[in-house]
Design a protein around this motif. Structure first.
Motif, short mmCIF file in Angstrom:
data_model
loop_
_atom_site.label_atom_id
_atom_site.label_comp_id
_atom_site.label_asym_id
_atom_site.label_seq_id
_atom_site.Cartn_x
_atom_site.Cartn_y
_atom_site.Cartn_z
N SER A 100 0.86 -1.19 0.00
CA SER A 100 0.00 0.00 0.00
C SER A 100 0.90 1.24 0.00
CB SER A 100 -0.91 0.00 1.24
OG SER A 100 -0.12 0.08 2.41
N GLY A 101 0.26 2.42 -0.03
CA GLY A 101 1.02 3.66 0.05
C GLY A 101 1.24 4.36 -1.27
N ARG A 102 0.61 3.85 -2.34
CA ARG A 102 0.81 4.47 -3.65
C ARG A 102 -0.48 5.06 -4.24
NH1 ARG A 102 4.06 0.05 -3.46
NH2 ARG A 102 2.53 -1.34 -4.36
N GLY A 103 -1.52 5.20 -3.41
CA GLY A 103 -2.81 5.66 -3.90
C GLY A 103 -2.75 7.03 -4.55
N LEU A 104 -2.12 7.99 -3.90
CA LEU A 104 -2.05 9.33 -4.49
C LEU A 104 -1.12 9.38 -5.70
CD1 LEU A 104 -2.17 11.76 -1.44
CD2 LEU A 104 -3.95 11.27 -3.14
N LEU A 105 -0.14 8.50 -5.75
CA LEU A 105 0.68 8.42 -6.97
C LEU A 105 -0.18 7.99 -8.15
CD1 LEU A 105 3.97 6.76 -5.63
CD2 LEU A 105 3.68 9.09 -6.49
N LEU A 106 -1.09 7.05 -7.91
CA LEU A 106 -2.01 6.62 -8.97
C LEU A 106 -2.96 7.75 -9.36
CD1 LEU A 106 -2.85 3.02 -7.75
CD2 LEU A 106 -1.53 3.66 -9.77
N VAL A 107 -3.50 8.44 -8.36
CA VAL A 107 -4.39 9.58 -8.65
C VAL A 107 -3.63 10.62 -9.46
CG1 VAL A 107 -5.69 11.49 -7.62
CG2 VAL A 107 -5.88 9.17 -6.66
N ASP A 108 -2.41 10.91 -9.07
CA ASP A 108 -1.59 11.90 -9.78
C ASP A 108 -1.36 11.48 -11.23
OD1 ASP A 108 0.06 14.37 -9.60
OD2 ASP A 108 1.70 12.98 -10.04
N ARG A 113 -5.77 16.92 -13.06
CA ARG A 113 -5.41 17.78 -11.92
C ARG A 113 -6.01 17.15 -10.68
NH1 ARG A 113 -6.74 23.55 -11.50
NH2 ARG A 113 -8.85 22.79 -11.20
N TRP A 114 -5.39 17.42 -9.52
CA TRP A 114 -5.97 17.00 -8.26
C TRP A 114 -5.46 17.91 -7.16
CZ3 TRP A 114 -3.53 15.19 -3.81
CH2 TRP A 114 -2.17 14.90 -3.93
N GLY A 115 -6.13 17.90 -6.04
CA GLY A 115 -5.72 18.73 -4.93
C GLY A 115 -6.56 18.47 -3.70
#
Length: 132
Positions: A100-108, A113-115
């Motif tokens: 785990s720990g890669r969720g925001l890398l996938l979203v990015d 765009r994200w924030g």
């Protein structure tokens, strides 16, 4: 009022901050996007990651998280709000061997765009946009 202008598609739902709630967020989003005829590929994965993060990092017992979807001017906006405004997400490189720990890398990688938008207290909203 201009009667020829329709309101943009909008969907919002409160879900329990549990793995079951995160799964339901993904399934409901998939069906809603399908009904709007919005491409599912990237959006479904983004919803899954943001909902999982809300359940894992934004959980407060007895307080639901909110999933909101809407389309404006050819852009799908995905918002997931939780009640842990004191825990803002950060994009970080995870351990390559970790499960785990890669969720925001996938979203990015998947979102255009994200924030994060703080408030109202005690909430925060993590959002992502995808051109459709």
């Amino acid at each position: 009022m201009n009667q020829g202008t329709a309101a943009p598609p909008n969907f919002t739902v409160l879900l329990s901050p549990t793995p079951r709630g995160a799964r339901l967020a993904r399934l409901l989003a998939k069906e809603q996007l399908r009904s709007w005829e919005v491409p599912l590929d990237r959006a479904e994965h983004i919803v899954a990651e943001l909902a999982a993060n809300a359940v894992t990092h934004g959980r407060v017992a007895g307080r639901d998280f909110r999933l909101t979807l809407y389309v404006v001017a050819g852009t799908l906006r995905i918002e997931v709000s939780d009640t842990r405004g004191d825990r803002l997400p950060r994009l970080q490189l995870g351990d390559p061997g970790a499960e785990s720990g890669r969720g925001l890398l996938l979203v990015d990688a998947l979102a255009d765009r994200w924030g994060v938008a703080p408030g109202p207290h005690p909430r925060k909203t993590v959002w992502a946009e995808v051109r459709v």
